[in-house]
Design a protein around this motif. Structure first.
Motif, mmCIF file in Angstrom:
data_model
loop_
_atom_site.group_PDB
_atom_site.id
_atom_site.type_symbol
_atom_site.label_atom_id
_atom_site.label_comp_id
_atom_site.label_asym_id
_atom_site.label_seq_id
_atom_site.Cartn_x
_atom_site.Cartn_y
_atom_site.Cartn_z
ATOM 1 N N ALA A 1 37.810 45.396 35.138
ATOM 2 C CA ALA A 1 38.678 45.927 34.085
ATOM 3 C C ALA A 1 40.147 45.729 34.452
ATOM 4 C CB ALA A 1 38.375 47.407 33.870
ATOM 5 N N ALA A 2 40.488 46.025 35.716
ATOM 6 C CA ALA A 2 41.877 45.869 36.145
ATOM 7 C C ALA A 2 42.311 44.415 36.017
ATOM 8 C CB ALA A 2 42.018 46.345 37.595
ATOM 9 N N PHE A 3 41.413 43.512 36.374
ATOM 10 C CA PHE A 3 41.721 42.092 36.275
ATOM 11 C C PHE A 3 41.906 41.688 34.814
ATOM 12 C CE2 PHE A 3 40.254 37.538 36.731
ATOM 13 C CZ PHE A 3 41.411 37.117 37.365
ATOM 14 N N GLY A 4 41.069 42.225 33.942
ATOM 15 C CA GLY A 4 41.186 41.927 32.508
ATOM 16 C C GLY A 4 42.510 42.405 31.951
ATOM 17 N N LEU B 1 49.979 46.208 39.249
ATOM 18 C CA LEU B 1 50.693 44.973 38.922
ATOM 19 C C LEU B 1 50.753 44.788 37.414
ATOM 20 C CD1 LEU B 1 49.513 42.349 41.568
ATOM 21 C CD2 LEU B 1 51.747 43.417 41.336
ATOM 22 N N ALA B 2 49.638 45.131 36.731
ATOM 23 C CA ALA B 2 49.639 45.032 35.265
ATOM 24 C C ALA B 2 50.657 45.997 34.678
ATOM 25 C CB ALA B 2 48.243 45.328 34.730
ATOM 26 N N ALA C 1 45.623 40.072 30.540
ATOM 27 C CA ALA C 1 46.190 40.251 29.198
ATOM 28 C C ALA C 1 47.702 40.393 29.259
ATOM 29 C CB ALA C 1 45.571 41.478 28.538
ATOM 30 N N ARG C 2 48.194 41.044 30.319
ATOM 31 C CA ARG C 2 49.637 41.223 30.429
ATOM 32 C C ARG C 2 50.333 39.949 30.890
ATOM 33 N NH1 ARG C 2 50.517 44.513 26.785
ATOM 34 N NH2 ARG C 2 49.899 46.678 27.130
ATOM 35 N N LEU C 3 49.601 39.077 31.574
ATOM 36 C CA LEU C 3 50.217 37.831 32.041
ATOM 37 C C LEU C 3 50.112 36.728 30.995
ATOM 38 C CD1 LEU C 3 49.075 37.683 35.774
ATOM 39 C CD2 LEU C 3 51.244 38.474 34.846
ATOM 40 N N PHE C 4 48.950 36.616 30.344
ATOM 41 C CA PHE C 4 48.755 35.585 29.313
ATOM 42 C C PHE C 4 48.377 36.279 28.024
ATOM 43 C CE2 PHE C 4 47.233 33.997 33.388
ATOM 44 C CZ PHE C 4 48.088 32.926 33.585
ATOM 45 N N ALA C 5 49.212 36.129 27.012
ATOM 46 C CA ALA C 5 48.953 36.839 25.770
ATOM 47 C C ALA C 5 47.981 36.058 24.890
ATOM 48 C CB ALA C 5 50.263 37.079 25.043
ATOM 49 N N SER C 6 46.839 35.685 25.459
ATOM 50 C CA SER C 6 45.855 34.960 24.660
ATOM 51 C C SER C 6 44.470 35.471 25.009
ATOM 52 C CB SER C 6 45.933 33.461 24.961
ATOM 53 O OG SER C 6 44.733 32.833 24.582
#
Lengths: 507, 229
Positions: free
Chosen positions: A166-169, A248-249, A173-178
């Protein structure tokens, strides 16, 4: 008449100071409910539960060793993690896709708080996985045949993997808005995990511990204190990784402040410390203890006497003595002569020198009247042990059974199999190639025995006859049947069945 | 006014998710290219795994091809949905074929698995992705079901290698079941194409809205409470 606002209203906090965190929690709960109701997550949970119900009763032939059962709970949650990763990622990006991002500007929650809420929204899924892991482990642990002890740190890996996903997801999402970023990353990770051999997979410690789930290609169970997996450090490492990725997110979505930066540094320090500690080389004490358990197990074992037999086993396996004793008693009851009262020593031996993944053979014991029993039980392990007991009763010692290729094999195999509920099924289980005709290797806990086609033919005939009538003949002719160099044809004649056409000949 | 296929071509071309397609296709090309030039000859990586990964990544992007943000606006115009969907497929297919050829050519010929069979696998994977997108559009009101379809597709793809041997789809060329598996792949392709053809039309009669989807309820982070996202 309407009044005209002359000044832009200044944003003012009106609620109590804790209100924004209450809002984070409310959003997290709302998102958690949505997450649990997403079709991929529901499907993943359905499959996960099915897998648990299907696989767990089969673990280690139904006689689970709990230091292995705890690790068996780790791979299933990866599926949940996968679904959660994709769905959390899509949930974070939902407002952007729906173009509702600007509406959030007027809410009490700032972007980084929303990010934190999304990361928190996986907590109920992780809790549910924890319940499933508990049920799976409990299923094994509550069996009357379970031995050993599990490690709570190994059980934590499953739920932590879900949180990590979940944290990775959220971070993705915060790094790549796709919404495509998460699935493509998963495909890339799958490719890397299938295509590349895990670095240093042969090493017990080392960089393979940086992966979330560290599986072992275990050949057999070994005593729990000899396993020495850095499970607690690994759980801490996963926790540190979850915190680091989440924070980080949060940073990536605009969170600032000294407290946050301090926490990031703390989480990073935790991850690095535990990550490096778990990869450290195996302590020499463990290597020495393993060598001791392999070469001189008598120093570590406790013994108990039942009937004319002494049973020595590693303390964790002592509850199994009753099961072993029933096999020994069954085989003994079919023998004749003085063997019936001859003292036997059943000693548990295990090849633990290389740890869990080691696949070494145990040398047959030269001590007269000593039988080896392994750490596994159930399924083919029962006739294998039965064959070992029978061969020692017939030939005298395990060393003496090496290379036996005469009529004594007939007596040995009949003693080993005839008392079992389904002797032919046990014959199939005990032979390496699962055959019931022709020549084959017969497995035992130490050295394999060899059965020629002729001996198999005689044994099959004997198994087809009533046990009592054969037992009477075995007892009457015990001395002749167990004399070295008695041929299979002679044995068949003594036992009143047709002799094989060919002479005894082993490769 | 009903638009002809030629008149619709340019607008449809502009609405296709080219960037996503480039990302998904680029991943396969990048992996194949990196492996070819960085390691000389693939450094022990099974070429088949690479081709399957490339096909999966690209098929994932195809689940977004039938997403149409303007669906509710254009569902009433005389130009049929089948025409627009068909045009999308017509535009995507040659690009896909070119991309697949490039990926296959990047794999050194000595390592290449049977091309026809692997192409069948890739075609079936792509057709299933498109059919899933079409099915989601047909069965729901959602204008852009792409993300949900992609998630479901990915989950299915991850689970497919776990199929029992009798129904196995992912087998190795050395395996005895290679032929039989590709017969199954062919059936998958046919099934997906039939499903795609059946789902082209815009559903004329809406099914009753499911319970819980009441107008006027808002979710804190956008969207409707029970809408697929």
């Amino acid at each position: 008449m309407s009044a005209v606002l002359e000044r832009t209203p200044v944003a003012a906090r009106t609620g109590p100071p804790g209100a924004s965190w209450a809002a984070v929690l409310a959003l997290a709960l709302f998102e958690a409910r949505r997450l649990l109701l997403r079709i991929p997550v529901l499907a993943a949970f359905a499959l996960y539960v099915t897998w648990i119900v299907w696989r767990t009763p089969l673990l280690e032939n139904g006689y689970p060793v709990l230091q292995d059962a705890d690790r068996a709970t780790q791979s299933g949650p990866l599926l949940i993690g996968l679904a959660v990763l994709v769905c959390v990622n899509q949930a974070v990006l939902r407002s952007r896709r729906r173009d509702t991002e600007r509406h959030f500007a007027v809410l009490v929650l700032r972007p980084w708080q929303r990010t934190a809420a999304h990361a928190l929204s996986a907590a109920p899924s992780a809790l549910l996985v924890a319940v499933c892991v508990g049920a799976q482990y409990g299923w094994s642990a509550l069996r009357p045949d379970a031995v050993g002890s599990g490690s709570p740190a190994e059980l934590l890996v499953g739920p932590l993997t879900v949180l990590l996903a979940a944290a990775f997801g959220v971070l993705l999402a915060r790094l790549f808005a796709s919404v495509l970023a998460a699935p493509l990353t998963i495909v890339l990770l799958l490719f890397l995990s299938f295509g590349v051999a895990v670095p240093d997979a042969s090493e017990e410690r080392g960089v393979r511990w940086l992966l979330p789930v560290v599986s072992e290609n275990a050949q057999q169970a070994i005593p729990s204190q000899l396993i020495d997996r850095p499970a607690a450090w690994h759980a801490l490492y996963l926790l540190g990784l979850v915190l680091t990725l989440t924070l980080l997110a949060v940073l990536a979505s605009g969170g600032r402040g000294r407290l946050l930066l301090g926490t990031v540094a703390g989480a990073l320090a935790l991850t690095l410390t535990s990550g490096i500690t778990q990869t450290a080389t195996l302590p020499d004490a463990t290597t020495a203890a393993r060598a001791r358990a392999t070469d001189a197990p008598q120093k570590e074992q406790t013994c108990v006497r039942r009937g004319g037999t002494t049973y020595c086993a590693f303390p964790e396996w002592m509850p199994r003595v009753g099961t072993w004793a029933s096999v020994v008693d069954h085989v003994r009851s079919l023998t004749g002569g003085t063997v019936r009262e001859r003292p036997l020593l059943v000693r548990q031996r295990v090849y633990a020198t290389g740890g869990l993944t080691a696949d070494g053979a145990i040398d047959p014991s030269a001590t007269p009247g000593q039988v080896t029993v392994g750490t596994g039980w159930g399924g083919p392990r029962v006739p294998e042990f039965s064959a070992a007991v029978a061969s020692v009763l017939v030939a005298g010692s395990e060393r003496a059974t090496v290379g036996v290729c005469d009529g004594r094999m007939v007596t040995t195999m009949w003693l080993a199999l005839s008392w079992q509920p389904d002797p032919v099924k046990s014959l199939r289980a005990v032979r390496l190639d699962d055959s019931v005709t022709g020549s084959a290797i017969v497995l035992t806990p130490t050295n394999p025995l060899q059965m020629t086609a002729g001996q198999t033919y005689v044994v099959r005939q004997l198994l087809g006859k009533p046990r009592e009538s054969v037992a009477a003949k075995v007892k009457a002719h015990w001395a002749e049947l167990t004399a070295p160099n008695v041929t299979s044809a002679q044995a068949a004649e003594l036992l009143g069945v047709k002799a094989p056409k060919e002479a005894d000949k082993c490769d | 006014m009903r638009l002809t296929a030629r008149e619709s071509l340019v607008p449809v071309l502009r609405t296709l998710p080219w960037r996503a397609l480039a990302a998904g296709g680029g991943l396969g090309l990048l992996l194949a290219g990196l492996l070819r030039w960085a390691t000389g000859e693939f450094g022990g990586w099974p070429a088949l795994t690479l081709l399957r990964t490339a096909a999966l990544a690209y098929a994932l992007t195809l689940t977004f091809v039938l997403d149409d943000p303007a669906r509710h606006t254009v569902s009433t115009v005389p130009t049929r949905r089948a025409l627009r969907t068909g045009l999308r497929l017509v535009l995507v297919t040659p690009a896909t074929a070119l991309w697949w050829m490039a990926v296959v050519l990047l794999v050194p010929s000595s390592l290449r698995p049977p091309v026809a069979d692997v192409t069948l696998e890739a075609a079936a994977a792509c057709a299933v992705a498109l059919a899933a997108g079409a099915l989601a559009t047909r069965l729901t009101d959602e204008p852009r079901p792409g993300p949900s379809v992609a998630a479901a597709y990915l989950l299915t793809a991850v689970l497919t290698p776990l199929l029992p041997h009798r129904w196995a789809l992912f087998v190795w060329p050395a395996d005895k079941g290679w032929e039989a598996a590709h017969e199954r792949w062919a059936w998958v392709l046919v099934g997906a194409l039939v499903a795609l053809a059946l789902c082209m039309r815009e559903p004329i009669r809406r099914r009753r809205a499911p319970i819980g989807r009441r107008p006027g309820t808002f979710a804190p982070s956008g969207g409707t409470p029970s809408g697929g996202v």
